[in-house]
Design an enzyme around this catalytic site. Structure first.
Site, PDB file in Angstrom:
ATOM      1  N   TYR A   1      23.814 -13.609  12.172  1.00 41.61           N
ATOM      2  CA  TYR A   1      24.051 -13.238  13.558  1.00 41.61           C
ATOM      3  C   TYR A   1      24.907 -11.971  13.556  1.00 41.61           C
ATOM      4  O   TYR A   1      26.130 -12.024  13.415  1.00 41.61           O
ATOM      5  CB  TYR A   1      24.731 -14.387  14.306  1.00 41.61           C
ATOM      6  CG  TYR A   1      25.078 -14.102  15.747  1.00 41.61           C
ATOM      7  CD1 TYR A   1      24.223 -13.374  16.563  1.00 41.61           C
ATOM      8  CD2 TYR A   1      26.265 -14.576  16.291  1.00 41.61           C
ATOM      9  CE1 TYR A   1      24.549 -13.115  17.895  1.00 41.61           C
ATOM     10  CE2 TYR A   1      26.597 -14.335  17.615  1.00 41.61           C
ATOM     11  CZ  TYR A   1      25.741 -13.599  18.413  1.00 41.61           C
ATOM     12  OH  TYR A   1      26.069 -13.344  19.720  1.00 41.61           O
TER      13      TYR A   1
ATOM     14  N   ASP B   1      19.371 -13.209  14.657  1.00 40.61           N
ATOM     15  CA  ASP B   1      19.587 -12.240  15.720  1.00 40.61           C
ATOM     16  C   ASP B   1      20.345 -11.083  15.096  1.00 40.61           C
ATOM     17  O   ASP B   1      21.566 -11.142  14.934  1.00 40.61           O
ATOM     18  CB  ASP B   1      20.383 -12.882  16.858  1.00 40.61           C
ATOM     19  CG  ASP B   1      20.695 -11.894  17.972  1.00 40.61           C
ATOM     20  OD1 ASP B   1      20.232 -10.733  17.895  1.00 40.61           O
ATOM     21  OD2 ASP B   1      21.416 -12.275  18.919  1.00 40.61           O
TER      22      ASP B   1
ATOM     23  N   HIS C   1      16.931 -15.222  24.576  1.00 40.48           N
ATOM     24  CA  HIS C   1      16.100 -14.905  23.410  1.00 40.48           C
ATOM     25  C   HIS C   1      14.926 -15.878  23.318  1.00 40.48           C
ATOM     26  O   HIS C   1      15.031 -17.036  23.751  1.00 40.48           O
ATOM     27  CB  HIS C   1      16.907 -15.027  22.114  1.00 40.48           C
ATOM     28  CG  HIS C   1      17.993 -14.022  21.956  1.00 40.48           C
ATOM     29  ND1 HIS C   1      17.898 -12.953  21.090  1.00 40.48           N
ATOM     30  CD2 HIS C   1      19.210 -13.923  22.549  1.00 40.48           C
ATOM     31  CE1 HIS C   1      19.009 -12.245  21.146  1.00 40.48           C
ATOM     32  NE2 HIS C   1      19.828 -12.813  22.022  1.00 40.48           N
TER      33      HIS C   1
END
Length: 262
Positions: free
Chosen positions: A107, A150, A253
């Site tokens: 992340y 991500d 998302h």
């Protein structure tokens, strides 16, 4: 060995437990990597996922922020984590499958609103994070490995709804794209999604600020699946599950999928 893997920034695993269950029931990936779990590890509702057959988990968490978890129907061993930039953020965790495949769940920091590290510490944090990621994989070049998450950067012109308008917007600036490219090249990582779907717009994120995200379609591809060069050729069936962005109280998302035949 074959398995399907999905990655999804869930934006609070406890708030959206039902959405995770819906994905697991309807799509049944063998492995689901979650980011922005916003939960200590012991508060992640593993029992709800185990009831659906996902009893294996490797995770790093913290209260209210960040957090990464790997849920699996396949046995997993904890393969550690790296604290890039040394802030103690729960932004990386790795797991090893029984066949030796290592999965990295990442992340990357979002970077704030102003793409200038001199006046925005968050942007500097993001660039430094990517630099340390680059150096790590250059020194410990991955083999039989997958990196997902991500990554908070849309690298290609067709990974954003308007390339020219977003050149000065965090997530698509040239300096960010260069840093991500350097990290990818250092590890010999292959962008599985784009290897599978080389042409055309692909988005995995649509802002909550858009009153009609679907019609406006001002998306960005911030979520990625990479594989080390030795196994990248085994990946196929890549897709972005756009429909999940339209679920009730959704994450901003959408999940990204790939299947590996190893």
């Amino acid at each position: 060995m074959g398995f399907t893997l999905a990655t999804w920034n869930i934006n609070s695993v406890r708030l959206r437990t039902g959405l995770v269950q819906k994905l697991l029931q309807e799509e049944a990936p063998d492995i689901l990597c979650l980011q922005e779990c916003k939960s200590p590890v012991d508060k992640i509702p593993l029992e709800d996922f185990a009831a659906l057959g996902y009893g294996h988990m490797v995770a790093r968490g913290q209260k209210g922020y960040n957090g990464v978890a790997i849920l699996s129907r396949l046995p997993l061993a904890d393969a550690g984590h790296v604290d890039w930039v040394g802030r103690g953020d729960a932004r990386h965790v790795a797991a090893r499958l029984e066949d030796g495949t290592v999965i990295h769940n990442c992340y990357v920091p979002a970077g704030g609103d102003v793409p200038d590290r001199e006046i925005n510490d968050k942007f500097g944090h993001k660039l430094d994070f990517l630099t340390e990621m680059r150096d790590h994989f250059r020194e410990d070049r991955p083999g039989r490995a997958i990196l997902v998450g991500d990554l908070n950067i849309a690298p290609r012109e067709d990974d954003v709804w308007n390339h020219k308008q977003l050149l000065k917007v965090v997530s698509h600036t040239p300096v960010e794209v260069a840093h991500l490219s350097d990290a990818q090249e250092a590890g010999g990582w292959v962008d599985v999604t784009r290897a599978d779907i080389p042409q055309g717009p692909l988005y995995s994120w649509w802002s909550y600020r858009s009153p009609d995200w679907d019609a406006a379609d001002k998306g960005r591809r911030l979520d990625h699946i990479w594989a080390s060069g030795d196994i990248a050729g085994s990946a196929h069936a890549s897709r972005i599950m756009r429909g999940a962005r339209g679920w009730t109280q959704p994450s901003d998302h959408a999940p990204v999928f790939a299947t590996f035949d190893l």
